[in-house]
Design an enzyme around this catalytic site. Structure first.
Site, PDB file in Angstrom:
ATOM      1  N   ASP A  82       9.598  18.609 -14.409  1.00 51.77           N
ATOM      2  CA  ASP A  82       9.687  18.680 -12.949  1.00 51.77           C
ATOM      3  C   ASP A  82      10.500  19.911 -12.589  1.00 51.77           C
ATOM      4  O   ASP A  82      11.366  20.333 -13.367  1.00 51.77           O
ATOM      5  CB  ASP A  82      10.360  17.413 -12.389  1.00 51.77           C
ATOM      6  CG  ASP A  82      10.030  17.195 -10.920  1.00 51.77           C
ATOM      7  OD1 ASP A  82       9.242  16.283 -10.615  1.00 51.77           O
ATOM      8  OD2 ASP A  82      10.551  17.954 -10.075  1.00 51.77           O
TER       9      ASP A  82
ATOM     10  N   ARG B 102       1.242   0.018  -7.658  1.00 49.62           N
ATOM     11  CA  ARG B 102       1.922  -0.308  -6.406  1.00 49.62           C
ATOM     12  C   ARG B 102       3.415  -0.124  -6.601  1.00 49.62           C
ATOM     13  O   ARG B 102       3.939  -0.522  -7.647  1.00 49.62           O
ATOM     14  CB  ARG B 102       1.689  -1.786  -6.032  1.00 49.62           C
ATOM     15  CG  ARG B 102       0.254  -2.159  -5.796  1.00 49.62           C
ATOM     16  CD  ARG B 102       0.062  -3.657  -5.971  1.00 49.62           C
ATOM     17  NE  ARG B 102       0.379  -4.108  -7.331  1.00 49.62           N
ATOM     18  CZ  ARG B 102       0.551  -5.364  -7.703  1.00 49.62           C
ATOM     19  NH1 ARG B 102       0.463  -6.338  -6.813  1.00 49.62           N
ATOM     20  NH2 ARG B 102       0.835  -5.675  -8.947  1.00 49.62           N
TER      21      ARG B 102
ATOM     22  N   LYS C 118      16.546  15.706 -10.495  1.00 48.61           N
ATOM     23  CA  LYS C 118      15.678  14.607 -10.931  1.00 48.61           C
ATOM     24  C   LYS C 118      15.644  14.542 -12.466  1.00 48.61           C
ATOM     25  O   LYS C 118      15.725  13.465 -13.059  1.00 48.61           O
ATOM     26  CB  LYS C 118      14.267  14.883 -10.391  1.00 48.61           C
ATOM     27  CG  LYS C 118      13.470  13.649 -10.097  1.00 48.61           C
ATOM     28  CD  LYS C 118      12.126  14.009  -9.507  1.00 48.61           C
ATOM     29  CE  LYS C 118      12.120  13.979  -7.990  1.00 48.61           C
ATOM     30  NZ  LYS C 118      10.817  14.392  -7.423  1.00 48.61           N
TER      31      LYS C 118
ATOM     32  N   THR D 192       0.681  14.919  -3.434  1.00 40.72           N
ATOM     33  CA  THR D 192      -0.301  15.566  -2.558  1.00 40.72           C
ATOM     34  C   THR D 192      -0.015  15.075  -1.135  1.00 40.72           C
ATOM     35  O   THR D 192      -0.757  14.269  -0.586  1.00 40.72           O
ATOM     36  CB  THR D 192      -1.744  15.201  -2.962  1.00 40.72           C
ATOM     37  OG1 THR D 192      -1.849  13.776  -3.089  1.00 40.72           O
ATOM     38  CG2 THR D 192      -2.131  15.839  -4.280  1.00 40.72           C
TER      39      THR D 192
ATOM     40  N   CYS E  99       1.541   6.526   0.590  1.00 39.33           N
ATOM     41  CA  CYS E  99       0.137   6.592   0.141  1.00 39.33           C
ATOM     42  C   CYS E  99      -0.870   6.258   1.230  1.00 39.33           C
ATOM     43  O   CYS E  99      -1.627   7.126   1.652  1.00 39.33           O
ATOM     44  CB  CYS E  99      -0.054   5.657  -1.053  1.00 39.33           C
ATOM     45  SG  CYS E  99       1.055   6.066  -2.410  1.00 39.33           S
TER      46      CYS E  99
HETATM   47  C1  UGA Z   1      -0.730   1.444  -2.350  1.00 37.28           C
HETATM   48  C2  UGA Z   1      -1.871   0.714  -3.081  1.00 37.28           C
HETATM   49  O1  UGA Z   1      -1.728  -0.694  -2.890  1.00 37.28           O
HETATM   50  C3  UGA Z   1      -1.845   1.033  -4.571  1.00 37.28           C
HETATM   51  O2  UGA Z   1      -2.936   0.406  -5.219  1.00 37.28           O
HETATM   52  C4  UGA Z   1      -1.946   2.544  -4.739  1.00 37.28           C
HETATM   53  O3  UGA Z   1      -1.909   2.931  -6.105  1.00 37.28           O
HETATM   54  C5  UGA Z   1      -0.784   3.202  -4.011  1.00 37.28           C
HETATM   55  O4  UGA Z   1      -0.834   2.847  -2.609  1.00 37.28           O
HETATM   56  C6  UGA Z   1      -0.929   4.678  -4.184  1.00 37.28           C
HETATM   57  O5  UGA Z   1      -1.917   5.257  -3.716  1.00 37.28           O
HETATM   58  O6  UGA Z   1      -0.105   5.279  -4.883  1.00 37.28           O
HETATM   59  P1  UGA Z   1       1.908   0.989  -2.090  1.00 37.28           P
HETATM   60  O7  UGA Z   1       1.930   2.166  -1.169  1.00 37.28           O
HETATM   61  O8  UGA Z   1       2.943   0.850  -3.154  1.00 37.28           O
HETATM   62  O9  UGA Z   1       0.495   0.936  -2.868  1.00 37.28           O
HETATM   63  O10 UGA Z   1       2.024  -0.297  -1.173  1.00 37.28           O
HETATM   64  P2  UGA Z   1       1.138  -1.553  -0.772  1.00 37.28           P
HETATM   65  O11 UGA Z   1       1.606  -2.729  -1.502  1.00 37.28           O
HETATM   66  O12 UGA Z   1      -0.302  -1.223  -0.818  1.00 37.28           O
HETATM   67  O13 UGA Z   1       1.581  -1.706   0.749  1.00 37.28           O
HETATM   68  C7  UGA Z   1       1.312  -0.673   1.687  1.00 37.28           C
HETATM   69  C8  UGA Z   1       1.766  -1.064   3.069  1.00 37.28           C
HETATM   70  O14 UGA Z   1       0.919  -2.065   3.612  1.00 37.28           O
HETATM   71  C9  UGA Z   1       3.190  -1.606   3.175  1.00 37.28           C
HETATM   72  O15 UGA Z   1       3.833  -0.997   4.281  1.00 37.28           O
HETATM   73  C10 UGA Z   1       2.993  -3.084   3.390  1.00 37.28           C
HETATM   74  O16 UGA Z   1       4.047  -3.659   4.145  1.00 37.28           O
HETATM   75  C11 UGA Z   1       1.696  -3.103   4.175  1.00 37.28           C
HETATM   76  N1  UGA Z   1       0.943  -4.369   4.059  1.00 37.28           N
HETATM   77  C12 UGA Z   1       0.471  -4.767   2.839  1.00 37.28           C
HETATM   78  C13 UGA Z   1       0.680  -5.131   5.191  1.00 37.28           C
HETATM   79  O17 UGA Z   1       1.097  -4.764   6.315  1.00 37.28           O
HETATM   80  N2  UGA Z   1      -0.011  -6.289   5.061  1.00 37.28           N
HETATM   81  C14 UGA Z   1      -0.494  -6.710   3.874  1.00 37.28           C
HETATM   82  O18 UGA Z   1      -1.146  -7.791   3.841  1.00 37.28           O
HETATM   83  C15 UGA Z   1      -0.245  -5.942   2.738  1.00 37.28           C
END
Ligand code: UGA
Length: 436
Positions: A30, A151, A35, A85, A264
């Site tokens: 990095d 996630r 980091k 990205t 994401c």
């Molecule tokens: C998301 C995807 O779930 C992963 O599969 C993916 O690899 C990742 O982006 C990425 O592209 O790197 P993440 O950002 O860690 O993962 O979080 P999520 O668990 O997907 O939650 C995203 C948002 O949606 C959070 O703010 C959460 O509070 C919200 N959410 C989730 C809701 O409002 N309702 C739900 O039912 C589920």
């Protein structure tokens, strides 16, 4: 295998540690010295359950080290590109500066037969362009695209036990060779019968962005239903439970509330839309504009119900905000709906006192002007209203007696995560998004 991981942010740091855990010899690179210093000392630069332990054991095994010097990757067989990205400033498109720079910096250090593996989330068409760049290296090297679906909060578990593996590879012998190398790297997961899908570059890139677009759409769908529920006196959580029993729909990702944030989903749906426009296919992805708009309207609505619950105006009112991270079990506040709502209430003249089990420091870096405290009780002391904006377990478990220190008896549930009857029975005004 000898592996390098270029970019040691969320994705790269976890990937590097997990690859070492699987027995590979890994070097993480990095440009950020602080980091690298932290990772070398087995300190995760962000909150992720299980990562510090994994870093400690991998560092101790001698199979994992970190550097800022890209030249040190020259004896690796495989190079994972795991740089960010982000959304471009003032635009929806993805900023590919870091991906381009990483591959370019790698070229002079590739050994003959090396495989470059893209993990970053990129607009469709990027891998084909990067493959040409890799082909211009002084040695014979090739490129594969292997998107990551981890996630936050479950990053170690998802990396060690992915629910599927996708390899985007070139046609012919180069593709077979890339597949054999990736199979060797992921041998443990494959021995557990993890589904493996071999595609071309474009499909692999699209699998990643379309998966995130689908998840975002599912959340915005239920939040659109919450808007209708609010206007008609229906209960969106019961609605989600009932439709979720249909296996074709499924209950997961149907939790309505403040909506999605993080590093994401928001930027990925915007970048996908922007890519659609570039391809002359704006109409195919126009719905993602609605998905984004529904999501952002939830924040407006949260501010609105706070105003309503406090007599029409939040000016001069003291508001406790419980939860700042974009979701529980994370200290990530990138595009956090909770932090956004906290800042908007402050801008309207409220005194906002905020807390989060892990995200106070990350929030403070972004917004030093907000008042932060360590516990829910401290935040609630003297508060006219208490807002639960991230559904950490410790907030879901709160009892009305825990918040007796509040001046008012107003609790606003931004995540539909509290027991409404419990709070009402104790004499609190309870309101949420999408439930009467
Ligand atoms: C998301 C995807 O779930 C992963 O599969 C993916 O690899 C990742 O982006 C990425 O592209 O790197 P993440 O950002 O860690 O993962 O979080 P999520 O668990 O997907 O939650 C995203 C948002 O949606 C959070 O703010 C959460 O509070 C919200 N959410 C989730 C809701 O409002 N309702 C739900 O039912 C589920």
């Amino acid at each position: 295998m000898k592996i390098s991981v270029i970019g040691c942010g969320y994705l790269g740091a976890v990937h590097a540690a997990c690859m070492a855990e699987l027995g590979h010899e890994v070097i993480g690179v990095d440009v950020d010295q602080s980091k690298i210093d932290a990772l070398t000392a087995a300190h995760a630069p962000f909150f992720e359950p299980g990562l510090p332990e994994l870093l400690a054991s991998a560092n101790a095994s001698g199979r994992l080290r970190f550097t800022t010097d890209i030249a040190e990757v020259s004896d690796a067989d495989v190079h994972f590109i795991a740089v960010g990205t982000p959304q471009k400033k003032g635009e929806y498109a993805a900023d590919l500066t870091y991906v381009n720079a990483a591959v370019t910096a790698l070229l002079p250090h590739l050994r003959d037969g090396a495989l470059v593996v893209g993990k970053s989330t990129v607009p469709v068409g990027t891998a084909a362009r990067l493959a040409e760049l890799v082909a211009s290296a002084p040695v014979s090297a090739s490129l594969a695209w292997n998107p990551e679906f981890l996630r936050e909060g479950f990053a170690v578990k998802d990396t060690l036990g992915p629910d599927r593996l996708v390899y985007g590879v070139p046609a012919g012998e180069a593709g077979e060779r890339a597949t054999a190398i990736l199979d060797e790297i992921y041998e443990v997961a494959l021995s557990r019968e993890t589904p493996r899908i071999i595609t071309d570059y474009a499909t692999a890139e699209l699998v990643k962005v379309s998966a995130n677009a689908f998840l975002a759409t599912k959340i915005s769908f239920i939040n659109a239903m919450a808007e209708i529920a609010e206007a008609t006196g229906a209960d969106v959580t019961q609605l989600a439970d009932a439709i979720g029993h249909d296996n074709r729909i499924g209950r997961r990702f149907l939790n309505s509330g403040l909506g999605f944030g993080g590093g994401c989903l928001p930027k990925d749906i915007r970048a996908f839309r922007a890519r659609g426009e570039e391809l002359g296919l704006g109409a195919s992805l126009a719905f993602l504009g609605e998905v984004d708009a529904i999501n952002l309207r939830r924040r407006d609505r949260m501010v609105e119900i706070t105003r309503e619950a406090l007599g029409g105006d939040v000016r001069g009112k003291r508001i406790a905000v419980l939860g700042l991270a974009f979701k529980p079990d994370s200290d990530d506040v990138r595009d956090s709906p909770s932090l956004d709502v906290a800042m908007r209430l402050r801008a309207e003249g409220a005194t906002v006192v905020a807390t989060d089990p892990e995200a106070v420091e990350t929030s403070r870096r972004q917004h030093p002007e907000l008042d932060y405290v360590a516990t829910a009780q401290e935040a609630a002391t003297g508060a006219d209203a208490v807002l639960v904006l991230t559904e950490w377990k410790q907030f879901r478990d709160l009892m009305p007696a825990d918040l007796e220190v509040a001046a008012g008896r107003v609790i606003l549930d931004g995540r539909n995560c509290l027991d409404r009857d419990r709070w009402r029975a104790a004499g609190w005004l309870y309101r949420s998004l999408g439930r009467p």
